[in-house]
Design a protein around this motif. Structure first.
Motif, short mmCIF file in Angstrom:
data_model
loop_
_atom_site.label_atom_id
_atom_site.label_comp_id
_atom_site.label_asym_id
_atom_site.label_seq_id
_atom_site.Cartn_x
_atom_site.Cartn_y
_atom_site.Cartn_z
N ARG A 97 2.76 1.58 -13.38
CA ARG A 97 2.78 3.03 -13.18
C ARG A 97 3.49 3.39 -11.87
N PHE A 98 3.34 2.52 -10.88
CA PHE A 98 3.92 2.79 -9.57
C PHE A 98 5.33 2.21 -9.40
N GLU A 99 5.70 1.27 -10.30
CA GLU A 99 6.97 0.57 -10.11
C GLU A 99 8.15 1.55 -10.07
N THR A 148 -3.86 -3.70 9.67
CA THR A 148 -4.55 -3.01 8.58
C THR A 148 -4.94 -1.60 9.03
N LEU A 149 -5.47 -0.80 8.10
CA LEU A 149 -5.81 0.60 8.38
C LEU A 149 -7.29 0.84 8.18
N THR A 150 -7.90 1.50 9.18
CA THR A 150 -9.32 1.81 9.06
C THR A 150 -9.56 3.27 9.41
N SER A 166 2.11 8.22 1.69
CA SER A 166 1.25 7.10 2.09
C SER A 166 1.46 6.74 3.55
N ILE A 167 0.37 6.36 4.21
CA ILE A 167 0.46 5.89 5.59
C ILE A 167 1.39 4.67 5.66
N ALA A 168 1.30 3.81 4.64
CA ALA A 168 2.15 2.61 4.61
C ALA A 168 3.63 2.98 4.64
N TYR A 169 3.97 4.10 3.99
CA TYR A 169 5.38 4.54 4.01
C TYR A 169 5.78 4.93 5.44
N ALA A 196 -17.33 -0.27 3.88
CA ALA A 196 -16.18 -1.18 3.73
C ALA A 196 -15.36 -1.21 5.03
N LYS A 197 -15.18 -0.06 5.66
CA LYS A 197 -14.37 -0.03 6.89
C LYS A 197 -15.09 -0.74 8.04
N ALA A 198 -16.43 -0.64 8.09
CA ALA A 198 -17.19 -1.37 9.12
C ALA A 198 -16.94 -2.87 8.94
N GLY A 245 0.78 -1.24 0.00
CA GLY A 245 0.00 0.00 0.00
C GLY A 245 0.81 1.28 0.00
N ILE A 246 2.11 1.17 -0.35
CA ILE A 246 2.86 2.42 -0.50
C ILE A 246 2.62 2.92 -1.93
N ALA A 247 2.00 4.10 -2.05
CA ALA A 247 1.83 4.71 -3.38
C ALA A 247 2.91 5.77 -3.59
N ASN A 248 3.26 6.45 -2.49
CA ASN A 248 4.32 7.48 -2.53
C ASN A 248 4.74 7.77 -1.08
N ALA A 254 -6.88 0.39 0.22
CA ALA A 254 -8.33 0.57 0.10
C ALA A 254 -8.63 1.20 -1.25
N PHE A 255 -9.79 0.87 -1.76
CA PHE A 255 -10.22 1.52 -3.01
C PHE A 255 -11.74 1.46 -3.11
N ALA A 256 -12.33 2.59 -3.53
CA ALA A 256 -13.75 2.62 -3.89
C ALA A 256 -13.87 3.48 -5.14
N ASN A 261 -19.67 12.20 2.99
CA ASN A 261 -18.99 11.76 1.76
C ASN A 261 -18.17 10.47 1.88
N TYR A 262 -17.96 9.95 3.09
CA TYR A 262 -17.14 8.73 3.21
C TYR A 262 -17.92 7.53 2.66
N ASN A 263 -19.23 7.66 2.68
CA ASN A 263 -20.19 6.76 2.04
C ASN A 263 -19.78 5.28 1.93
N THR A 277 -3.53 12.20 1.65
CA THR A 277 -2.77 11.26 0.82
C THR A 277 -3.48 11.17 -0.52
N LEU A 278 -2.92 10.35 -1.42
CA LEU A 278 -3.52 10.15 -2.74
C LEU A 278 -4.95 9.59 -2.60
N ALA A 279 -5.10 8.58 -1.75
CA ALA A 279 -6.42 7.95 -1.58
C ALA A 279 -7.42 8.96 -1.01
N ALA A 280 -6.95 9.80 -0.09
CA ALA A 280 -7.84 10.77 0.56
C ALA A 280 -8.35 11.80 -0.45
N ASP A 323 -14.14 -5.92 -2.24
CA ASP A 323 -13.09 -6.86 -2.67
C ASP A 323 -11.71 -6.31 -2.32
N ILE A 324 -11.44 -5.06 -2.75
CA ILE A 324 -10.09 -4.51 -2.58
C ILE A 324 -9.83 -4.04 -1.14
N SER A 325 -10.85 -3.50 -0.50
CA SER A 325 -10.62 -2.90 0.82
C SER A 325 -10.83 -3.87 1.98
#
Ligand code: 0WD
Length: 254
Positions: free
Chosen positions: A42-44, A142-144, A18-21, A161-163, A12-15, A93-95, A154-156, A193-196, A117-119
């Motif tokens: 793209r991320f490699e 994991t991260l929630t 990222s929290i993962a970083y 998914a987080k629940a 989960g490191i995108a850059n 995570a992804f939506a 808007n987290y909708n 972050t990017l996801a946010a 599926d992804i989250s």
């Protein structure tokens, strides 16, 4: 050197935002040996210098968690290059965009399934596939987010998914406890972050959190990193099934 002798995989490191970083860096600073994954080509390129910095240039693997064959290939790579591992950090995570603003009830079945599926399911699948190479004192993290407990504008779809993810952590903790595997989550306060960036009016969430949290400020990936390091280290050897808030105390407010 709290993580000396520990080996782990961070997904989960995108850059570098990222929290993962933040978690990977804290583990590395305490002596852990790491492997990290990237989502796609793209991320490699972007991740190569980060892997270098984290001391794992030779352990940078592809893993799109929506593809079971890539998770299987990840296990083979880890087994070949690393042998056993002691921890897994799942910071993914992804939506689809339609699920992160507008009318909640308009969400399509396709978007709902992709987010779950992804989250959520990916935590189960990655852990199950890597279980044969997990050591007998290992930890999964994991991260929630609080939007999985209470309504957040808007987290909708990601809230639903987080629940599901938070209950998944608890059922997995019970299931895997007998094998010495601990499973925990950090519920982090909002961080840009990017996801946010995909969440509608995210800057309002940041302002609201800073104004109402007991610490009267937002939190950093370094702070999530330190708490994450604790949860995958032996310092937390009796902690499992927990949702640990790193949010400046926001969640206690009425
Ligand atoms: O405010 C925040 N940023 C919070 C994030 C508050 C509380 C929790 N979280 C959670 C997120 O929901 C997520 O579970 O923390 C986790 C990490 O998110 P992040 O650090 O905020 O975001 P980011 O740096 O974008 O990393 C998430 C990454 C993806 O990045 P992009 O931007 O491409 O979505 O998850 C990865 C990807 O690298 N990812 C995948 N990895 C493998 N397979 C996949 C996939 N199919 N989809 C996304």
């Amino acid at each position: 050197m709290l993580m000396k002798g520990k080996k782990g995989i961070v997904l989960g490191i995108a850059n570098k935002k990222s929290i993962a970083y933040g978690i990977a860096k804290a583990c590395r600073d305490q002596g852990a040996e790491l492997a990290i994954t990237y989502l796609n080509e793209r991320f490699e390129k972007k991740l190569a210098p980060i892997a270098e910095e984290l001391g794992c240039a030779e352990r940078l693997y592809p893993c799109d968690v929506s593809k079971p064959e890539e998770i299987k290939a990840l296990r083979e790579s880890l087994e070949r290059d690393f042998g056993q591992i002691d921890f897994i950090v799942h910071s993914i995570a992804f939506a689809p965009k339609e699920g992160l603003s507008g009318h909640f009830t308009d969400i399509s079945k396709e978007a709902f399934n992709v987010a779950m599926d992804i989250s959520v399911y990916s935590l189960i699948e990655v852990t199950r596939e890597l279980k044969p190479i997990l050591s007998d004192k290992s930890a999964v993290l994991t991260l929630t987010y609080y939007g999985g407990v209470k309504y957040i504008p808007n987290y909708n779809l990601m809230g639903v998914a987080k629940a599901a993810l938070e209950m998944t952590v608890k059922y997995m903790a019970e299931d895997l406890g007998r094998d010495g595997i601990r499973v925990n989550a950090i519920s982090a306060g909002p961080i840009k972050t990017l996801a946010a960036a995909g969440i509608g009016d995210f800057s309002f969430m940041l302002k609201w959190n800073a104004a109402h949290a007991p610490l009267k400020r937002n939190i950093t990936i370094e702070e999530v990193g330190n708490s994450g390091m604790y949860l995958v280290s032996d310092l937390s050897s009796a902690v499992t099934g927990e949702i640990h808030y790193v949010d400046g105390g926001f969640n206690i407010m009425g």
